[in-house]
Design a protein around this motif. Structure first.
Motif, mmCIF file in Angstrom:
data_model
loop_
_atom_site.group_PDB
_atom_site.id
_atom_site.type_symbol
_atom_site.label_atom_id
_atom_site.label_comp_id
_atom_site.label_asym_id
_atom_site.label_seq_id
_atom_site.Cartn_x
_atom_site.Cartn_y
_atom_site.Cartn_z
ATOM 1 N N TYR A 144 21.493 7.758 21.232
ATOM 2 C CA TYR A 144 21.653 9.534 20.311
ATOM 3 C C TYR A 144 20.315 9.698 20.329
ATOM 4 N N THR A 145 20.246 11.420 20.662
ATOM 5 C CA THR A 145 18.995 11.602 20.451
ATOM 6 C C THR A 145 19.414 12.814 19.283
ATOM 7 N N ILE A 146 17.714 12.024 17.434
ATOM 8 C CA ILE A 146 17.721 12.877 16.959
ATOM 9 C C ILE A 146 17.702 14.179 16.783
ATOM 10 N N ALA A 147 18.427 14.857 16.322
ATOM 11 C CA ALA A 147 18.594 17.033 16.434
ATOM 12 C C ALA A 147 17.387 17.367 15.597
ATOM 13 N N GLU A 148 17.354 18.372 15.533
ATOM 14 C CA GLU A 148 16.540 18.793 14.774
ATOM 15 C C GLU A 148 17.240 18.943 13.163
ATOM 16 N N GLU A 149 18.534 19.548 12.818
ATOM 17 C CA GLU A 149 19.088 18.977 12.257
ATOM 18 C C GLU A 149 18.959 18.027 11.403
ATOM 19 N N ASP A 150 18.932 17.069 11.993
ATOM 20 C CA ASP A 150 18.549 15.405 11.116
ATOM 21 C C ASP A 150 17.557 15.195 10.661
ATOM 22 N N VAL A 151 16.580 15.713 10.320
ATOM 23 C CA VAL A 151 15.363 15.274 10.574
ATOM 24 C C VAL A 151 14.441 16.886 9.546
ATOM 25 N N LYS A 152 15.294 18.056 8.615
ATOM 26 C CA LYS A 152 14.828 18.847 8.887
ATOM 27 C C LYS A 152 14.934 19.494 7.098
ATOM 28 N N GLY A 153 15.525 18.676 6.554
ATOM 29 C CA GLY A 153 15.758 18.042 5.311
ATOM 30 C C GLY A 153 16.204 19.703 4.548
ATOM 31 N N PRO A 154 16.201 20.139 3.146
ATOM 32 C CA PRO A 154 15.215 18.985 2.547
ATOM 33 C C PRO A 154 15.605 18.272 2.005
ATOM 34 N N PHE A 155 14.735 16.687 1.539
ATOM 35 C CA PHE A 155 14.986 15.200 1.235
ATOM 36 C C PHE A 155 14.657 15.097 0.443
ATOM 37 N N VAL A 156 15.076 14.601 -0.970
ATOM 38 C CA VAL A 156 14.545 14.232 -2.122
ATOM 39 C C VAL A 156 13.809 12.944 -2.169
ATOM 40 N N LYS A 157 12.430 12.832 -2.947
ATOM 41 C CA LYS A 157 11.745 12.189 -2.371
ATOM 42 C C LYS A 157 12.091 10.582 -3.534
ATOM 43 N N ASN A 158 13.222 10.608 -4.563
ATOM 44 C CA ASN A 158 14.085 9.260 -5.041
ATOM 45 C C ASN A 158 15.079 9.908 -5.802
ATOM 46 N N PRO B 9 15.457 10.808 6.916
ATOM 47 C CA PRO B 9 16.683 10.739 7.308
ATOM 48 C C PRO B 9 16.838 9.906 8.096
ATOM 49 N N ALA B 10 15.867 8.675 8.018
ATOM 50 C CA ALA B 10 17.108 7.436 8.337
ATOM 51 C C ALA B 10 18.145 7.075 7.380
ATOM 52 N N GLU B 11 18.393 7.263 6.039
ATOM 53 C CA GLU B 11 18.940 7.240 5.152
ATOM 54 C C GLU B 11 20.510 8.224 5.794
ATOM 55 N N LEU B 12 20.101 9.646 5.963
ATOM 56 C CA LEU B 12 20.499 10.308 6.361
ATOM 57 C C LEU B 12 21.111 9.861 7.714
ATOM 58 N N LEU B 13 20.340 9.423 8.845
ATOM 59 C CA LEU B 13 21.907 9.048 10.135
ATOM 60 C C LEU B 13 22.237 7.806 9.965
ATOM 61 N N ALA B 14 21.801 6.621 9.223
ATOM 62 C CA ALA B 14 22.698 4.808 8.400
ATOM 63 C C ALA B 14 24.442 5.819 8.507
ATOM 64 N N GLU B 15 23.612 7.182 7.027
ATOM 65 C CA GLU B 15 25.452 7.560 6.354
ATOM 66 C C GLU B 15 26.317 8.264 7.565
ATOM 67 N N LYS B 16 25.492 8.524 8.657
ATOM 68 C CA LYS B 16 25.980 9.869 9.908
ATOM 69 C C LYS B 16 26.835 9.094 10.566
ATOM 70 N N PHE B 17 26.532 7.638 10.903
ATOM 71 C CA PHE B 17 26.677 6.605 11.738
ATOM 72 C C PHE B 17 27.716 5.377 11.252
ATOM 73 N N HIS B 18 27.208 5.378 9.831
ATOM 74 C CA HIS B 18 28.638 5.028 9.376
ATOM 75 C C HIS B 18 27.562 2.987 8.920
ATOM 76 N N MET B 19 26.677 2.905 9.228
ATOM 77 C CA MET B 19 25.576 2.169 9.354
ATOM 78 C C MET B 19 24.465 1.759 8.122
ATOM 79 N N ASN B 20 24.387 0.669 7.559
ATOM 80 C CA ASN B 20 23.256 -0.404 6.704
ATOM 81 C C ASN B 20 21.940 1.048 7.321
#
Length: 325
Positions: A111-125, A144-155
């Protein structure tokens, strides 16, 4: 006369067990029985493959993590029973063949990471206390790692293990992910059964046919889930979480007045809320998918965000929800 003794020295080369092959797209896609989880540290390629096959068949194992835990066994048992197999929740040649027949292969893809996968905004914690969460403008992903993991149902750990040395934060990067089903769920849900002891949710169509199976966290001793039969009153995507201490008291929340927590996947009820006719109760997502089926809830029925969203897309107002003790 004494004869000299012959001393024979046998030098043994040190024995080294064959190292487990690192996780990769090919290793998982080509994985076959038997399970190696008892011998190999880390995620088992066969379990990863089986979890993805179950996920695609709508028998959710929860988070795809390569671990043969209770959620995996329950999903496999439900799949086996649905296909007239033994239903013991143990992966054998028969259930393995049926999984591959029903869901098809391969199970991992690039899978090629898209702009929308990394643009955020992300919450620091995400703060632990509700009072502090209420101050955030949105309960978004933390990376982005949390977003992508959830997008593909993964840990997240599995996502990173499959992609060593790859920059998961950068658009254009090619990464290995679970090849989950991309088509929308088929059929409309008319009846939902919430099985408390099994910690599972089953969705049925108008003819009583099983559409989907999901692992769930269902109530606790302090805040038990309801009993009996109720109906779906509303389906709300990206819900605002409202805490009213006059209606429900949550452990660890010291605030005596109402508070409101903004929407987002890390909202206390996740990305979707399926409200029931039993006031204050619902079926919803979670900010902690790894804990589904392993920890209690505050009385409601908690699913992973992706399972809750799939169920919400198939469910309309008036659907019957039965709690099975």
């Amino acid at each position: 006369m004494d004869l000299p003794r012959l001393v024979v020295l046998i030098v043994l080369a040190p024995f080294t067990a064959a190292a487990a092959e690192p996780l990769s797209l090919d290793v998982v896609n080509k994985a076959e029985l038997p399970l190696s989880a008892a011998k190999v540290k880390g995620p088992d390629p066969v379990v990863i493959k089986a979890q993805i096959l179950l996920d695609r068949a709508r028998f959710s194992p929860g988070v795809i993590d390569g671990r043969a835990g209770e959620n995996f066994e329950h999903a496999l048992a439900a799949f086996e029973k649905h296909h007239q197999l033994d239903g013991d929740g143990k992966l054998d040649e028969t259930s393995w063949a049926k999984l591959k027949e029903v869901s098809g292969e391969p199970v991992l893809k690039e899978y090629t990471i898209a702009e929308e996968d990394v643009k955020g905004p992300f919450v620091k914690n995400i703060p632990a206390k509700f009072e502090r969460r209420a101050k955030l403008a949105r309960l978004g992903y933390t990376s982005p790692a949390e977003l992508l993991a959830e997008k593909f149902h993964m840990n997240e750990n599995l996502l990173k293990a499959l992609n060593p040395g790859r920059n998961i934060d950068e658009a254009g990067t090619s990464i290995v992910v679970a090849a989950i089903a991309t088509e929308p769920p088929e059929g409309k849900v008319k009846t939902i059964e919430v099985h408390k002891r099994e910690k599972a949710v089953r969705a049925f169509d108008k003819d009583g046919g099983l559409i989907a199976f999901y692992p769930a966290s269902i109530g606790s001793e302090e805040s038990p889930a309801p009993s009996g039969t109720h109906k779906v009153r509303a389906v709300v995507h990206n819900p605002v979480y409202r805490y009213d201490p006059s209606r429900v008291q949550l452990k660890g929340v010291s605030r005596k007045r109402k508070l409101k927590i903004a929407p987002g996947p890390n909202n206390p009820v996740g990305s979707v809320w399926i409200g029931l006719s039993k006031d204050t109760y619902g079926i919803h997502g979670t900010p902690d998918p790894d804990k589904i089926g392993k920890t209690a809830s505050n009385g409601c029925v908690r699913l992973t965000n992706w399972d809750a969203e799939a169920l919400a897309r198939m469910t309309e107002r008036g659907a019957v929800v039965t709690f099975v003790d």
